[in-house]
Design a protein around this motif. Structure first.
Motif, PDB file in Angstrom:
ATOM      1  N   LYS A 152     -41.797 -66.227 -10.004  1.00 41.57           N
ATOM      2  CA  LYS A 152     -41.478 -64.656  -9.574  1.00 41.57           C
ATOM      3  C   LYS A 152     -42.319 -64.522  -8.325  1.00 41.57           C
ATOM      4  CE  LYS A 152     -41.027 -62.698 -14.042  1.00 41.57           C
ATOM      5  NZ  LYS A 152     -41.391 -61.835 -15.195  1.00 41.57           N
ATOM      6  N   ASP A 153     -43.608 -65.172  -8.126  1.00 39.87           N
ATOM      7  CA  ASP A 153     -44.300 -65.070  -7.054  1.00 39.87           C
ATOM      8  C   ASP A 153     -43.510 -65.490  -5.776  1.00 39.87           C
ATOM      9  OD1 ASP A 153     -47.452 -64.812  -5.821  1.00 39.87           O
ATOM     10  OD2 ASP A 153     -46.591 -66.696  -5.024  1.00 39.87           O
ATOM     11  N   VAL A 154     -42.841 -66.929  -5.746  1.00 37.81           N
ATOM     12  CA  VAL A 154     -42.244 -67.460  -4.723  1.00 37.81           C
ATOM     13  C   VAL A 154     -40.961 -66.267  -4.482  1.00 37.81           C
ATOM     14  CG1 VAL A 154     -40.721 -69.131  -3.923  1.00 37.81           C
ATOM     15  CG2 VAL A 154     -42.927 -69.559  -5.150  1.00 37.81           C
ATOM     16  N   ALA A 155     -40.298 -65.682  -5.365  1.00 31.93           N
ATOM     17  CA  ALA A 155     -39.012 -64.969  -5.113  1.00 31.93           C
ATOM     18  C   ALA A 155     -39.440 -63.979  -4.347  1.00 31.93           C
ATOM     19  CB  ALA A 155     -38.592 -64.625  -6.496  1.00 31.93           C
ATOM     20  N   GLY A 156     -40.967 -63.203  -4.678  1.00 28.87           N
ATOM     21  CA  GLY A 156     -41.245 -61.965  -4.209  1.00 28.87           C
ATOM     22  C   GLY A 156     -41.752 -62.267  -2.780  1.00 28.87           C
ATOM     23  N   ARG A 157     -42.023 -63.635  -2.309  1.00 27.79           N
ATOM     24  CA  ARG A 157     -42.382 -64.007  -0.833  1.00 27.79           C
ATOM     25  C   ARG A 157     -41.048 -64.004  -0.030  1.00 27.79           C
ATOM     26  NH1 ARG A 157     -47.475 -66.460  -0.609  1.00 27.79           N
ATOM     27  NH2 ARG A 157     -48.595 -66.629  -2.692  1.00 27.79           N
ATOM     28  N   ILE A 158     -39.848 -64.251  -0.736  1.00 29.53           N
ATOM     29  CA  ILE A 158     -38.626 -64.361   0.017  1.00 29.53           C
ATOM     30  C   ILE A 158     -37.800 -62.918   0.221  1.00 29.53           C
ATOM     31  CG2 ILE A 158     -38.627 -67.107  -0.414  1.00 29.53           C
ATOM     32  CD1 ILE A 158     -36.255 -66.262  -2.192  1.00 29.53           C
ATOM     33  N   GLY A 159     -38.543 -62.037  -0.554  1.00 32.40           N
ATOM     34  CA  GLY A 159     -37.990 -60.709  -0.506  1.00 32.40           C
ATOM     35  C   GLY A 159     -37.082 -60.286  -1.795  1.00 32.40           C
ATOM     36  N   VAL A 160     -37.165 -61.055  -2.787  1.00 33.29           N
ATOM     37  CA  VAL A 160     -36.459 -60.788  -3.975  1.00 33.29           C
ATOM     38  C   VAL A 160     -37.304 -60.576  -5.356  1.00 33.29           C
ATOM     39  CG1 VAL A 160     -34.421 -61.425  -5.607  1.00 33.29           C
ATOM     40  CG2 VAL A 160     -34.354 -62.056  -3.120  1.00 33.29           C
ATOM     41  N   ASP A 161     -37.452 -59.247  -5.787  1.00 32.58           N
ATOM     42  CA  ASP A 161     -38.347 -58.843  -6.775  1.00 32.58           C
ATOM     43  C   ASP A 161     -37.685 -58.782  -8.090  1.00 32.58           C
ATOM     44  OD1 ASP A 161     -40.676 -58.656  -4.982  1.00 32.58           O
ATOM     45  OD2 ASP A 161     -40.212 -56.752  -4.355  1.00 32.58           O
ATOM     46  N   ASN A 162     -36.478 -58.720  -7.986  1.00 34.28           N
ATOM     47  CA  ASN A 162     -35.854 -58.651  -9.453  1.00 34.28           C
ATOM     48  C   ASN A 162     -35.529 -59.967  -9.894  1.00 34.28           C
ATOM     49  OD1 ASN A 162     -34.513 -57.517 -11.678  1.00 34.28           O
ATOM     50  ND2 ASN A 162     -32.637 -57.336 -10.601  1.00 34.28           N
ATOM     51  N   VAL A 163     -36.015 -60.583 -10.765  1.00 32.88           N
ATOM     52  CA  VAL A 163     -35.618 -61.735 -11.253  1.00 32.88           C
ATOM     53  C   VAL A 163     -35.551 -61.757 -12.723  1.00 32.88           C
ATOM     54  CG1 VAL A 163     -36.512 -64.371 -11.651  1.00 32.88           C
ATOM     55  CG2 VAL A 163     -37.261 -63.021  -9.552  1.00 32.88           C
ATOM     56  N   VAL A 164     -34.262 -62.179 -13.129  1.00 32.44           N
ATOM     57  CA  VAL A 164     -33.803 -62.056 -14.513  1.00 32.44           C
ATOM     58  C   VAL A 164     -33.530 -63.563 -15.282  1.00 32.44           C
ATOM     59  CG1 VAL A 164     -31.936 -61.354 -16.073  1.00 32.44           C
ATOM     60  CG2 VAL A 164     -32.728 -60.197 -13.946  1.00 32.44           C
ATOM     61  N   PHE A 165     -34.668 -63.596 -16.408  1.00 38.54           N
ATOM     62  CA  PHE A 165     -34.472 -65.096 -16.962  1.00 38.54           C
ATOM     63  C   PHE A 165     -33.635 -64.959 -18.288  1.00 38.54           C
ATOM     64  CE2 PHE A 165     -38.098 -65.345 -14.255  1.00 38.54           C
ATOM     65  CZ  PHE A 165     -38.365 -66.775 -13.961  1.00 38.54           C
ATOM     66  N   THR A 166     -32.904 -66.057 -18.350  1.00 39.53           N
ATOM     67  CA  THR A 166     -31.826 -66.069 -19.641  1.00 39.53           C
ATOM     68  C   THR A 166     -32.196 -67.551 -20.065  1.00 39.53           C
ATOM     69  OG1 THR A 166     -30.274 -64.800 -18.556  1.00 39.53           O
ATOM     70  CG2 THR A 166     -29.802 -65.983 -20.258  1.00 39.53           C
ATOM     71  N   GLY A 167     -32.403 -67.646 -21.417  1.00 36.35           N
ATOM     72  CA  GLY A 167     -32.767 -68.916 -22.212  1.00 36.35           C
ATOM     73  C   GLY A 167     -31.601 -69.854 -22.386  1.00 36.35           C
ATOM     74  N   GLN A 168     -31.538 -71.031 -22.086  1.00 37.47           N
ATOM     75  CA  GLN A 168     -30.437 -71.967 -22.365  1.00 37.47           C
ATOM     76  C   GLN A 168     -31.193 -73.251 -23.139  1.00 37.47           C
ATOM     77  OE1 GLN A 168     -27.050 -71.732 -20.560  1.00 37.47           O
ATOM     78  NE2 GLN A 168     -27.958 -69.632 -20.749  1.00 37.47           N
ATOM     79  N   ASP A 169     -30.251 -73.897 -24.048  1.00 33.38           N
ATOM     80  CA  ASP A 169     -30.748 -75.407 -24.312  1.00 33.38           C
ATOM     81  C   ASP A 169     -30.949 -76.153 -23.051  1.00 33.38           C
ATOM     82  OD1 ASP A 169     -30.624 -74.697 -26.982  1.00 33.38           O
ATOM     83  OD2 ASP A 169     -28.569 -75.589 -27.257  1.00 33.38           O
ATOM     84  N   PHE A 170     -32.097 -76.959 -23.058  1.00 34.66           N
ATOM     85  CA  PHE A 170     -32.463 -77.846 -21.864  1.00 34.66           C
ATOM     86  C   PHE A 170     -31.160 -78.544 -21.428  1.00 34.66           C
ATOM     87  CE2 PHE A 170     -34.068 -80.856 -19.242  1.00 34.66           C
ATOM     88  CZ  PHE A 170     -35.268 -80.199 -18.242  1.00 34.66           C
TER      89      PHE A 170
END
Length: 281
Positions: free
Chosen positions: A78-96
């Motif tokens: 999330k920190d890195v995404a904010g640095r590149i100008g994207v603040d909306n990060v959506v996490f979705t769970g998956q089996d590995f």
């Protein structure tokens, strides 16, 4: 009587068709230009990074009862995404085991779940620069009789399918009976029920299970040859370059160190991810 056909001047028809094509052409060009400008990283949804993750690998990435994600990898991304100008990060769970294929086929922009970078995985997806290295742990009960790597021979050993632990176990524990699970929770439950003698997972995740269930580590194995990285769909070179730049900034300004100390208190800290002024001290 013969039916009369309405009169339609050819010039009028031609002019109408030309006007329609001109309007359509102008609209399409404008939308394409705006799309490229507004979505420089080729994201599935402009302004949003859709992330495939795993919900039970504390302290790297895990979800609470409401489905909110947290952990070292989550906060770092999330920190890195904010640095590149994207603040909306959506996490979705998956089996590995399904995570990398889901990124490769474009269901997600990025995979974030302490994913070790290997040559085999790089055939499927691209990776950011590495940002984490650690240890692997054989977790078992206090009375299992497993005291080291040699004690695994002939025992049922759980692994999460598709992980580095599975690959390591196949190569280095040939006499063990490998049992594959979709996640660590299921593997640890199998220890507690006696279905397997031990479960092979990463060191940091194992710490939480030892505290929760009174389990013990039979052996800790260094694993610095496959550092974790963010998995990215092949062809998204702009996104990869931007994430690498953001990662480098997070390491150099001390953000990475702060997050590591927060999520891995007391654990050895890989020197290569510290600010340059602190490396080698």
């Amino acid at each position: 009587m013969k039916k009369r056909t309405p009169f339609r001047p050819l010039a009028a028809i031609g002019a109408a068709v030309a006007s329609i094509l001109l309007i359509a052409g102008c609209g399409g060009a404008g939308e394409t230009g705006a799309s490229a400008e507004d979505n420089p990283y080729g994201l599935i949804e402009p302004g949003t990074i859709r992330v495939a993750s795993v919900g039970d690998i504390k302290p790297y990435a895990f979800a609470d009862a409401q489905g909110n994600y947290s952990g070292f990898d989550v906060e770092l991304f999330k920190d890195v995404a904010g640095r590149i100008g994207v603040d909306n990060v959506v996490f979705t769970g998956q089996d590995f085991s399904a995570l990398l294929p889901a990124v490769a086929n474009g269901q997600f922009d990025v995979g974030v779940a302490a994913i070790g970078i290997t040559e085999e995985r790089k055939e499927t997806v691209d990776f950011s620069d590495g940002y984490l290295a650690g240890y692997l742990t054989v977790l078992t009960t206090k009375d299992s009789g497993i005291k080291g790597e040699e004690g695994i021979a002939g025992k049922r050993l759980g692994v999460v399918q598709g992980t580095l632990q599975e690959a390591y176990a196949i190569k280095n524990f040939p006499e063990a009976d490998i049992v594959r699970f979709p996640d660590n929770n299921t593997g640890v439950s199998a220890i507690n029920s006696g279905t397997v003698a031990a479960h092979f997972l990463d060191y940091e995740s194992a710490k939480a299970y030892t505290e929760q269930f009174g389990l013990v580590s039979a052996v800790d194995i260094p694993s610095f040859d496959a550092p974790a990285g963010f998995a990215i769909q092949k062809g998204k070179d702009e996104l990869k370059a931007a994430l690498n730049e953001g990662l480098a900034e997070a390491m150099e300004d001390g953000t990475w160190k702060e997050l590591y100390e927060k999520w891995f208190p007391g654990s050895p800290m890989p020197d290569q991810y510290l600010p340059k002024a602190e490396q080698g001290k």
